[in-house]
Design a protein around this motif. Structure first.
Motif, mmCIF file in Angstrom:
data_model
loop_
_atom_site.group_PDB
_atom_site.id
_atom_site.type_symbol
_atom_site.label_atom_id
_atom_site.label_comp_id
_atom_site.label_asym_id
_atom_site.label_seq_id
_atom_site.Cartn_x
_atom_site.Cartn_y
_atom_site.Cartn_z
ATOM 1 N N LYS A 29 -7.698 -14.349 1.376
ATOM 2 C CA LYS A 29 -8.952 -13.668 1.682
ATOM 3 C C LYS A 29 -9.592 -14.210 2.964
ATOM 4 O O LYS A 29 -10.716 -13.873 3.294
ATOM 5 C CB LYS A 29 -9.921 -13.816 0.495
ATOM 6 C CG LYS A 29 -11.223 -13.042 0.606
ATOM 7 C CD LYS A 29 -11.042 -11.560 0.414
ATOM 8 C CE LYS A 29 -12.143 -10.699 0.960
ATOM 9 N NZ LYS A 29 -13.480 -10.960 0.603
ATOM 10 N N THR A 34 -7.197 -6.844 8.097
ATOM 11 C CA THR A 34 -7.121 -5.442 8.515
ATOM 12 C C THR A 34 -6.024 -4.678 7.778
ATOM 13 O O THR A 34 -6.189 -3.503 7.483
ATOM 14 C CB THR A 34 -6.868 -5.342 10.030
ATOM 15 O OG1 THR A 34 -5.774 -6.170 10.370
ATOM 16 C CG2 THR A 34 -8.092 -5.762 10.799
ATOM 17 N N LYS A 35 -4.932 -5.350 7.469
ATOM 18 C CA LYS A 35 -3.828 -4.654 6.800
ATOM 19 C C LYS A 35 -3.977 -4.607 5.276
ATOM 20 O O LYS A 35 -3.208 -3.939 4.609
ATOM 21 C CB LYS A 35 -2.489 -5.287 7.179
ATOM 22 C CG LYS A 35 -2.324 -6.737 6.767
ATOM 23 C CD LYS A 35 -0.940 -7.261 7.099
ATOM 24 C CE LYS A 35 -0.795 -7.604 8.556
ATOM 25 N NZ LYS A 35 0.452 -8.298 8.871
ATOM 26 N N LYS A 36 -4.961 -5.307 4.738
ATOM 27 C CA LYS A 36 -5.181 -5.304 3.296
ATOM 28 C C LYS A 36 -6.152 -4.185 2.927
ATOM 29 O O LYS A 36 -7.088 -3.905 3.660
ATOM 30 C CB LYS A 36 -5.734 -6.658 2.844
ATOM 31 C CG LYS A 36 -4.713 -7.761 3.000
ATOM 32 C CD LYS A 36 -5.274 -9.127 2.787
ATOM 33 C CE LYS A 36 -4.201 -10.152 3.119
ATOM 34 N NZ LYS A 36 -4.721 -11.288 3.836
ATOM 35 N N THR A 37 -5.909 -3.583 1.776
ATOM 36 C CA THR A 37 -6.751 -2.467 1.343
ATOM 37 C C THR A 37 -8.122 -2.993 0.904
ATOM 38 O O THR A 37 -8.271 -4.166 0.551
ATOM 39 C CB THR A 37 -6.116 -1.709 0.167
ATOM 40 O OG1 THR A 37 -6.003 -2.597 -0.946
ATOM 41 C CG2 THR A 37 -4.744 -1.177 0.532
ATOM 42 N N THR A 38 -9.090 -2.094 0.889
ATOM 43 C CA THR A 38 -10.448 -2.443 0.472
ATOM 44 C C THR A 38 -10.446 -2.923 -0.975
ATOM 45 O O THR A 38 -11.126 -3.879 -1.320
ATOM 46 C CB THR A 38 -11.376 -1.223 0.610
ATOM 47 O OG1 THR A 38 -11.198 -0.668 1.909
ATOM 48 C CG2 THR A 38 -12.817 -1.609 0.435
ATOM 49 N N LYS A 39 -9.653 -2.271 -1.800
ATOM 50 C CA LYS A 39 -9.568 -2.644 -3.213
ATOM 51 C C LYS A 39 -9.007 -4.056 -3.372
ATOM 52 O O LYS A 39 -9.512 -4.846 -4.178
ATOM 53 C CB LYS A 39 -8.670 -1.643 -3.952
ATOM 54 C CG LYS A 39 -8.545 -1.906 -5.432
ATOM 55 C CD LYS A 39 -7.639 -0.882 -6.106
ATOM 56 C CE LYS A 39 -7.517 -1.148 -7.586
ATOM 57 N NZ LYS A 39 -6.637 -0.159 -8.237
ATOM 58 N N GLN A 40 -7.984 -4.366 -2.601
ATOM 59 C CA GLN A 40 -7.365 -5.691 -2.666
ATOM 60 C C GLN A 40 -8.359 -6.776 -2.251
ATOM 61 O O GLN A 40 -8.512 -7.787 -2.929
ATOM 62 C CB GLN A 40 -6.132 -5.731 -1.747
ATOM 63 C CG GLN A 40 -5.325 -6.988 -1.854
ATOM 64 C CD GLN A 40 -4.116 -6.981 -0.925
ATOM 65 O OE1 GLN A 40 -3.900 -6.033 -0.164
ATOM 66 N NE2 GLN A 40 -3.337 -8.022 -0.966
ATOM 67 N N LYS A 41 -9.076 -6.514 -1.158
ATOM 68 C CA LYS A 41 -10.066 -7.479 -0.667
ATOM 69 C C LYS A 41 -11.209 -7.659 -1.664
ATOM 70 O O LYS A 41 -11.685 -8.767 -1.884
ATOM 71 C CB LYS A 41 -10.612 -7.038 0.687
ATOM 72 C CG LYS A 41 -9.599 -7.199 1.816
ATOM 73 C CD LYS A 41 -10.190 -6.848 3.151
ATOM 74 C CE LYS A 41 -10.192 -5.358 3.389
ATOM 75 N NZ LYS A 41 -10.506 -5.004 4.785
ATOM 76 N N ARG A 42 -11.634 -6.569 -2.275
ATOM 77 C CA ARG A 42 -12.719 -6.619 -3.257
ATOM 78 C C ARG A 42 -12.308 -7.441 -4.485
ATOM 79 O O ARG A 42 -13.085 -8.244 -4.992
ATOM 80 C CB ARG A 42 -13.107 -5.207 -3.671
ATOM 81 C CG ARG A 42 -14.318 -5.132 -4.585
ATOM 82 C CD ARG A 42 -14.715 -3.700 -4.871
ATOM 83 N NE ARG A 42 -13.673 -2.952 -5.535
ATOM 84 C CZ ARG A 42 -13.040 -1.886 -5.000
ATOM 85 N NH1 ARG A 42 -13.323 -1.476 -3.764
ATOM 86 N NH2 ARG A 42 -12.126 -1.239 -5.673
ATOM 87 N N ASN A 43 -11.083 -7.245 -4.946
ATOM 88 C CA ASN A 43 -10.598 -7.978 -6.115
ATOM 89 C C ASN A 43 -10.375 -9.465 -5.838
ATOM 90 O O ASN A 43 -10.438 -10.285 -6.748
ATOM 91 C CB ASN A 43 -9.320 -7.346 -6.662
ATOM 92 C CG ASN A 43 -9.570 -5.999 -7.309
ATOM 93 O OD1 ASN A 43 -10.684 -5.729 -7.764
ATOM 94 N ND2 ASN A 43 -8.567 -5.149 -7.343
#
Length: 65
Positions: A29, A34-43
């Motif tokens: 984290k 930039t290459k990680k999805t919003t959902k992935q970053k949120r989780n």
């Protein structure tokens, strides 16, 4: 006999909860987001509890026995 030293890396990464569990942050984290999805970053944002299997090692690093 000398005092036990706390592992300074572990000291910065783990915190103890009121019930005695060990809290940790998720990896992946900090950068290249930039290459990680919003959902992935949120989780990855939320804190997690250290698994029972690893608890003994972490407690040894924090001198909590």
């Amino acid at each position: 006999m000398p005092k036990m030293k706390t592992n300074s890396g572990a000291k910065k990464r783990f915190t103890l909860t009121g019930t005695g569990k060990i809290k940790r942050k998720h990896a992946f984290k900090s950068h290249i987001l930039t290459k990680k999805t919003t959902k992935q970053k949120r989780n990855l944002t939320h804190a997690a509890i250290v698994k029972k299997v690893d608890e003994k090692n972490v407690k040894a690093m924090l001198c909590l026995r």
